[in-house]
Design a protein around this motif. Structure first.
Motif, PDB file in Angstrom:
ATOM      1  N   ALA A 130       0.818  -1.206   0.000  1.00  0.00           N
ATOM      2  CA  ALA A 130       0.000   0.000   0.000  1.00  0.00           C
ATOM      3  C   ALA A 130       0.857   1.263   0.000  1.00  0.00           C
ATOM      4  O   ALA A 130       0.441   2.299  -0.524  1.00  0.00           O
ATOM      5  CB  ALA A 130      -0.939  -0.015   1.207  1.00  0.00           C
ATOM      6  N   GLU A 131       2.061   1.188   0.557  1.00  0.00           N
ATOM      7  CA  GLU A 131       2.939   2.353   0.634  1.00  0.00           C
ATOM      8  C   GLU A 131       3.422   2.821  -0.745  1.00  0.00           C
ATOM      9  O   GLU A 131       3.848   3.957  -0.897  1.00  0.00           O
ATOM     10  CB  GLU A 131       4.158   2.054   1.524  1.00  0.00           C
ATOM     11  N   GLN A 132       3.339   1.948  -1.743  1.00  0.00           N
ATOM     12  CA  GLN A 132       3.759   2.314  -3.098  1.00  0.00           C
ATOM     13  C   GLN A 132       2.713   3.156  -3.826  1.00  0.00           C
ATOM     14  O   GLN A 132       3.022   3.792  -4.827  1.00  0.00           O
ATOM     15  CB  GLN A 132       4.039   1.053  -3.926  1.00  0.00           C
ATOM     16  N   ILE A 133       1.482   3.139  -3.340  1.00  0.00           N
ATOM     17  CA  ILE A 133       0.370   3.831  -3.986  1.00  0.00           C
ATOM     18  C   ILE A 133       0.273   5.248  -3.430  1.00  0.00           C
ATOM     19  O   ILE A 133       0.189   5.442  -2.223  1.00  0.00           O
ATOM     20  CB  ILE A 133      -0.970   3.094  -3.736  1.00  0.00           C
ATOM     21  N   ARG A 134       0.278   6.224  -4.317  1.00  0.00           N
ATOM     22  CA  ARG A 134       0.228   7.637  -3.924  1.00  0.00           C
ATOM     23  C   ARG A 134      -0.993   8.325  -4.537  1.00  0.00           C
ATOM     24  O   ARG A 134      -1.470   7.922  -5.603  1.00  0.00           O
ATOM     25  CB  ARG A 134       1.485   8.369  -4.409  1.00  0.00           C
ATOM     26  N   GLU A 135      -1.458   9.372  -3.855  1.00  0.00           N
ATOM     27  CA  GLU A 135      -2.553  10.185  -4.390  1.00  0.00           C
ATOM     28  C   GLU A 135      -2.197  10.690  -5.781  1.00  0.00           C
ATOM     29  O   GLU A 135      -1.035  10.980  -6.061  1.00  0.00           O
ATOM     30  CB  GLU A 135      -2.819  11.387  -3.482  1.00  0.00           C
ATOM     31  N   VAL A 176      -8.224   3.595 -16.026  1.00  0.00           N
ATOM     32  CA  VAL A 176      -9.273   3.163 -15.090  1.00  0.00           C
ATOM     33  C   VAL A 176      -9.721   4.335 -14.237  1.00  0.00           C
ATOM     34  O   VAL A 176     -10.904   4.529 -13.993  1.00  0.00           O
ATOM     35  CB  VAL A 176      -8.769   2.014 -14.181  1.00  0.00           C
ATOM     36  N   GLY A 177      -8.769   5.127 -13.766  1.00  0.00           N
ATOM     37  CA  GLY A 177      -9.090   6.248 -12.901  1.00  0.00           C
ATOM     38  C   GLY A 177      -7.833   6.820 -12.290  1.00  0.00           C
ATOM     39  O   GLY A 177      -6.718   6.513 -12.709  1.00  0.00           O
ATOM     40  N   THR A 178      -8.053   7.653 -11.269  1.00  0.00           N
ATOM     41  CA  THR A 178      -6.961   8.310 -10.560  1.00  0.00           C
ATOM     42  C   THR A 178      -7.099   8.015  -9.077  1.00  0.00           C
ATOM     43  O   THR A 178      -8.208   8.066  -8.537  1.00  0.00           O
ATOM     44  CB  THR A 178      -7.019   9.833 -10.804  1.00  0.00           C
ATOM     45  N   VAL A 179      -5.997   7.712  -8.434  1.00  0.00           N
ATOM     46  CA  VAL A 179      -6.015   7.392  -7.005  1.00  0.00           C
ATOM     47  C   VAL A 179      -6.436   8.627  -6.203  1.00  0.00           C
ATOM     48  O   VAL A 179      -5.837   9.690  -6.336  1.00  0.00           O
ATOM     49  CB  VAL A 179      -4.629   6.908  -6.524  1.00  0.00           C
ATOM     50  N   ASP A 180      -7.468   8.466  -5.393  1.00  0.00           N
ATOM     51  CA  ASP A 180      -7.847   9.488  -4.422  1.00  0.00           C
ATOM     52  C   ASP A 180      -6.996   9.271  -3.172  1.00  0.00           C
ATOM     53  O   ASP A 180      -6.313  10.164  -2.722  1.00  0.00           O
ATOM     54  CB  ASP A 180      -9.344   9.386  -4.099  1.00  0.00           C
ATOM     55  N   HIS A 181      -7.061   8.044  -2.637  1.00  0.00           N
ATOM     56  CA  HIS A 181      -6.228   7.651  -1.496  1.00  0.00           C
ATOM     57  C   HIS A 181      -6.411   6.157  -1.241  1.00  0.00           C
ATOM     58  O   HIS A 181      -7.258   5.519  -1.849  1.00  0.00           O
ATOM     59  CB  HIS A 181      -6.571   8.457  -0.232  1.00  0.00           C
ATOM     60  N   VAL A 218      -0.260   2.989 -11.537  1.00  0.00           N
ATOM     61  CA  VAL A 218      -0.687   1.751 -10.889  1.00  0.00           C
ATOM     62  C   VAL A 218      -1.223   0.860 -12.006  1.00  0.00           C
ATOM     63  O   VAL A 218      -2.178   1.239 -12.700  1.00  0.00           O
ATOM     64  CB  VAL A 218      -1.786   2.025  -9.831  1.00  0.00           C
ATOM     65  N   HIS A 219      -0.611  -0.291 -12.212  1.00  0.00           N
ATOM     66  CA  HIS A 219      -0.992  -1.199 -13.291  1.00  0.00           C
ATOM     67  C   HIS A 219      -1.754  -2.389 -12.711  1.00  0.00           C
ATOM     68  O   HIS A 219      -1.243  -3.085 -11.831  1.00  0.00           O
ATOM     69  CB  HIS A 219       0.257  -1.697 -14.030  1.00  0.00           C
ATOM     70  N   LEU A 220      -2.950  -2.610 -13.237  1.00  0.00           N
ATOM     71  CA  LEU A 220      -3.796  -3.696 -12.745  1.00  0.00           C
ATOM     72  C   LEU A 220      -3.597  -4.963 -13.562  1.00  0.00           C
ATOM     73  O   LEU A 220      -3.115  -4.921 -14.697  1.00  0.00           O
ATOM     74  CB  LEU A 220      -5.270  -3.274 -12.782  1.00  0.00           C
TER      75      LEU A 220
END
Length: 77
Positions: free
Chosen positions: A4-9, A21-26, A60-62
């Motif tokens: 989870a620490e790799q994922i940024r807003e 797909v979208g943009t990370v909110d949090h 972020v690649h799904l």
């Protein structure tokens, strides 16, 4: 394994087929990514599990194609 620490807003989330797909909110807890509603086709936030993430670089690649993601993502209560 992705943490989870790799994922940024504001990171872009891309499907397996390269589609936006979208943009990370949090991060919602340590296991779900909350996407911004302003970047959503229906104007709502959506949640995707961290388990769907294949890898993270500047995006972020799904591990699922866009159609499958949109069928299976959830909307927060």
């Amino acid at each position: 394994m992705v943490s989870a620490e790799q994922i940024r807003e504001h990171m872009e989330v891309r499907a397996l087929d390269g589609a936006h797909v979208g943009t990370v909110d949090h991060m919602e807890g340590s296991s779900r990514i909350k996407l911004t509603r302003t970047d959503s086709p229906d104007g709502q936030h959506h949640l995707i599990p961290l388990d769907w993430v294949d890898h993270v670089d500047q995006h972020v690649h799904l591990s699922k194609p866009l159609e499958e993601v949109q069928i299976q993502w959830t909307v927060p209560n």
